[in-house]
Design a protein around this motif. Structure first.
Motif, PDB file in Angstrom:
ATOM      1  N   ARG A  81     -29.794 -25.682  28.309  1.00  7.47           N
ATOM      2  CA  ARG A  81     -29.723 -24.718  29.392  1.00  7.47           C
ATOM      3  C   ARG A  81     -28.241 -24.408  29.431  1.00  7.47           C
ATOM      4  O   ARG A  81     -28.144 -22.921  30.148  1.00  7.47           O
ATOM      5  CB  ARG A  81     -30.240 -25.498  30.704  1.00  7.47           C
TER       6      ARG A  81
ATOM      7  N   LEU B 128     -35.190 -27.461  26.629  1.00  7.21           N
ATOM      8  CA  LEU B 128     -34.576 -26.860  27.790  1.00  7.21           C
ATOM      9  C   LEU B 128     -33.814 -25.769  27.573  1.00  7.21           C
ATOM     10  O   LEU B 128     -32.791 -25.842  26.920  1.00  7.21           O
ATOM     11  CB  LEU B 128     -34.165 -28.000  28.896  1.00  7.21           C
TER      12      LEU B 128
ATOM     13  N   GLY C 239     -32.653 -21.600  29.063  1.00  4.92           N
ATOM     14  CA  GLY C 239     -32.855 -20.598  30.082  1.00  4.92           C
ATOM     15  C   GLY C 239     -31.947 -19.331  29.922  1.00  4.92           C
ATOM     16  O   GLY C 239     -31.298 -19.157  28.945  1.00  4.92           O
TER      17      GLY C 239
ATOM     18  N   VAL D 265     -39.358 -25.295  27.566  1.00  8.02           N
ATOM     19  CA  VAL D 265     -39.490 -25.397  29.132  1.00  8.02           C
ATOM     20  C   VAL D 265     -38.127 -24.766  29.579  1.00  8.02           C
ATOM     21  O   VAL D 265     -36.956 -24.901  29.154  1.00  8.02           O
ATOM     22  CB  VAL D 265     -39.561 -26.868  29.492  1.00  8.02           C
ATOM     23  N   GLY D 266     -38.305 -24.092  31.007  1.00 15.15           N
ATOM     24  CA  GLY D 266     -37.246 -23.379  31.682  1.00 15.15           C
ATOM     25  C   GLY D 266     -37.562 -21.809  31.505  1.00 15.15           C
ATOM     26  O   GLY D 266     -38.467 -21.504  32.224  1.00 15.15           O
ATOM     27  N   ASP D 267     -36.735 -21.070  31.486  1.00  9.13           N
ATOM     28  CA  ASP D 267     -36.450 -19.450  31.841  1.00  9.13           C
ATOM     29  C   ASP D 267     -36.138 -18.983  30.222  1.00  9.13           C
ATOM     30  O   ASP D 267     -35.865 -19.325  29.516  1.00  9.13           O
ATOM     31  CB  ASP D 267     -35.437 -19.233  32.655  1.00  9.13           C
TER      32      ASP D 267
ATOM     33  N   LYS E  44     -42.877 -22.126  32.355  1.00  4.30           N
ATOM     34  CA  LYS E  44     -41.596 -21.612  32.964  1.00  4.30           C
ATOM     35  C   LYS E  44     -41.442 -22.198  34.303  1.00  4.30           C
ATOM     36  O   LYS E  44     -42.220 -22.487  35.088  1.00  4.30           O
ATOM     37  CB  LYS E  44     -41.995 -20.107  33.369  1.00  4.30           C
ATOM     38  N   VAL E  45     -40.066 -22.672  34.042  1.00  7.64           N
ATOM     39  CA  VAL E  45     -39.573 -23.421  35.326  1.00  7.64           C
ATOM     40  C   VAL E  45     -38.380 -23.134  35.684  1.00  7.64           C
ATOM     41  O   VAL E  45     -37.470 -23.315  34.740  1.00  7.64           O
ATOM     42  CB  VAL E  45     -39.712 -25.060  35.249  1.00  7.64           C
TER      43      VAL E  45
ATOM     44  N   THR F 188     -34.348 -22.767  36.327  1.00 12.82           N
ATOM     45  CA  THR F 188     -33.326 -23.888  36.095  1.00 12.82           C
ATOM     46  C   THR F 188     -32.163 -23.639  36.802  1.00 12.82           C
ATOM     47  O   THR F 188     -31.664 -22.629  36.579  1.00 12.82           O
ATOM     48  CB  THR F 188     -32.994 -23.917  34.725  1.00 12.82           C
TER      49      THR F 188
ATOM     50  N   ALA G  23     -37.337 -28.871  35.874  1.00 10.42           N
ATOM     51  CA  ALA G  23     -37.732 -28.384  34.432  1.00 10.42           C
ATOM     52  C   ALA G  23     -37.444 -29.763  33.653  1.00 10.42           C
ATOM     53  O   ALA G  23     -38.143 -29.848  32.943  1.00 10.42           O
ATOM     54  CB  ALA G  23     -36.610 -27.441  34.019  1.00 10.42           C
TER      55      ALA G  23
END
Length: 449
Positions: free
Chosen positions: A287, A349, A351, A375-377, A422-423, A425, A438
């Motif tokens: 990330r 992870l 983003g 996972v993330g953006d 989408k979570v 971060t 996330a």
């Protein structure tokens, strides 16, 4: 990705020599003048040394921006005396070279360092190399019409810098930048948290507080703190990589590769990759990753598979008048490492603070089996190596000229790689309340892989 200009030569005989000193190689088959297919460059090779020139339709400038940067080039003869390949150790691809009879006349006469000539070279370099004007909604000819009349023979450096900044800022491209009299101009996507030391430290502190309180081993770090690993209950590993450069004080590609390989050896031990105590899941945290050298991303991917698979293909804009024409794509595969490697469930992870080589490493893993959960953006959306350039007045700037293709031929430029889940971060709220949702989603996703 690392800067693309190199200053050392490995000739066909694999004997290194400094680009600015006398060469020790006795292989002179590659001596002469060459142009690149794409990259708008001309090289003059003499024994174990070479000179690099940045070219446009109106200019040819001896480029000294990376003299002494420690990168190493390998020049390999082609199928005939008029073709060769140029590989830079910080890049994964090779550049095709076509022999020229002599140095172009423009390369033998210095380009005037006036504000007008400097503007024209700056504008034209983008016009001939940048691939993404249409995707970013920018009419570069209109940019010329707007700003060229503002430049005169009496334009000051400060005024010219402000004009250049106004030209490139609307691109919102993290791989476009200018250093003018020591002042940097840089404009990533609006709202981007640029990965730097402060953000990295804050993010690591949050992860340690919110996610690693139950870790079953101490957090170990390598590569000047840019690589970290620990284990969690249930046989889950957590691997954090916050750059693909800066792993050593020398910060050369070779030194960084050796340090990263040693770190991965320490992480992926025989005990963690096979037998009753092997890892049952792995969270890879990219990330906060500012990028670096793509070969290191492929090295990481090779430790995360037992099978060969397609990573991506690279192509380079190669027509100065047509932004839709590119070189033939060069494909790259991930091959399993011959050292211990992990093959189980993987969550990644990522983003908006995942830049460049961090994104390329993510893309390289998308065809892994079992496929990782992302996972993330969306990532930042900048993949190309940076085409470093020097202006007549000595200022330095850079821009992208490459695309990284999926197996189907699409790119993730501009939009970035989208997550499966989408979570948000590392938001201000998460830093304030000490939460990292996330990470929890990444853990849960391992059970579904």
């Amino acid at each position: 990705m690392a800067a693309v200009l190199a200053t050392s030569v490995v000739a066909a005989t694999a004997v290194p020599a400094s680009a600015s000193g006398a060469g020790s190689s006795t292989d002179h088959r590659l001596d002469g003048v060459w142009r690149t297919d794409g990259y708008s460059s001309v090289l003059r090779i003499t024994g174990g040394t070479f000179e690099l020139y940045d070219t446009t339709a109106i200019s040819c400038i001896r480029d000294t921006t990376d003299d002494g940067d420690g990168s190493v080039s390998t020049f390999t003869p082609g199928a005939d005396p008029n073709h060769a390949l140029w590989h830079i150790d910080a890049n994964v691809n090779a550049r095709k070279l076509i022999r020229l009879p002599s140095l172009p006349p423009a390369c033998t006469t210095p380009t005037p360092a006036t504000p007008i000539e400097t503007f024209d070279v700056f504008w034209r370099t983008f016009a001939e190399n940048y691939p993404f004007f249409a995707q970013r909604g920018i009419d570069w000819n209109q940019v010329y019409a707007t700003y060229r009349p503002q430049v005169t023979a009496s334009t000051t450096n400060a005024q010219l810098r402000d004009i250049f900044a106004a030209m490139i800022t609307p691109l919102h491209d993290a791989h476009v930048g200018l250093v003018a009299d020591g002042t940097p101009v840089f404009s990533p996507k609006p709202g981007t948290q640029v990965p730097d030391g402060d953000l990295d430290a804050r993010a690591l502190a949050l992860v340690q507080h919110a996610d690693l309180s139950t870790a079953t081993s101490a957090l170990q770090t390598w590569c000047q703190g840019r690589v970290a690993f620990t284990t969690l209950p249930g046989g889950v590993g957590y691997l954090r990589v916050s750059d693909f450069t800066g792993f050593t004080s020398d910060d050369t590609s070779a030194a960084n590769a050796a340090a990263f390989s040693a770190a991965l050896d320490a992480v992926f031990t025989p005990d963690r990759t096979a037998g009753p105590n092997r890892l049952h899941g792995l969270v890879l945290d990219l990330r906060i990753n500012g990028g670096g050298d793509d070969p290191l991303g492929l090295m990481l991917a090779s430790r995360l598979t037992g099978h060969t698979f397609f990573a991506y293909a690279k192509q380079t804009r190669d027509d100065p008048t047509d932004p839709d024409r590119f070189t033939v794509p060069q494909p790259f595969l991930v091959h399993p490492s011959t050292t211990p490697h992990y093959t189980g469930p993987l969550s990644i992870l990522a983003g908006g603070s995942t830049f460049s080589a961090g994104e390329a490493a993510t893309q390289a893993l998308l065809n892994r089996s079992p496929r990782p959960a992302l996972v993330g953006d969306n990532t930042q959306g900048v993949f190309s190596d940076i085409l470093d350039r020097q202006l007549p007045n000595g200022w330095m700037f850079g821009l992208p000229d490459e695309e990284y293709l999926t197996l189907s031929g699409r790119t993730y430029d501009i939009a970035g790689i989208p997550p499966d889940v989408k979570v948000p971060t590392f938001t201000p709220e998460q830093f304030a309340d000490g939460t990292d949702p996330a990470f929890q989603v990444a853990l849960q996703s391992l059970g579904r892989r």
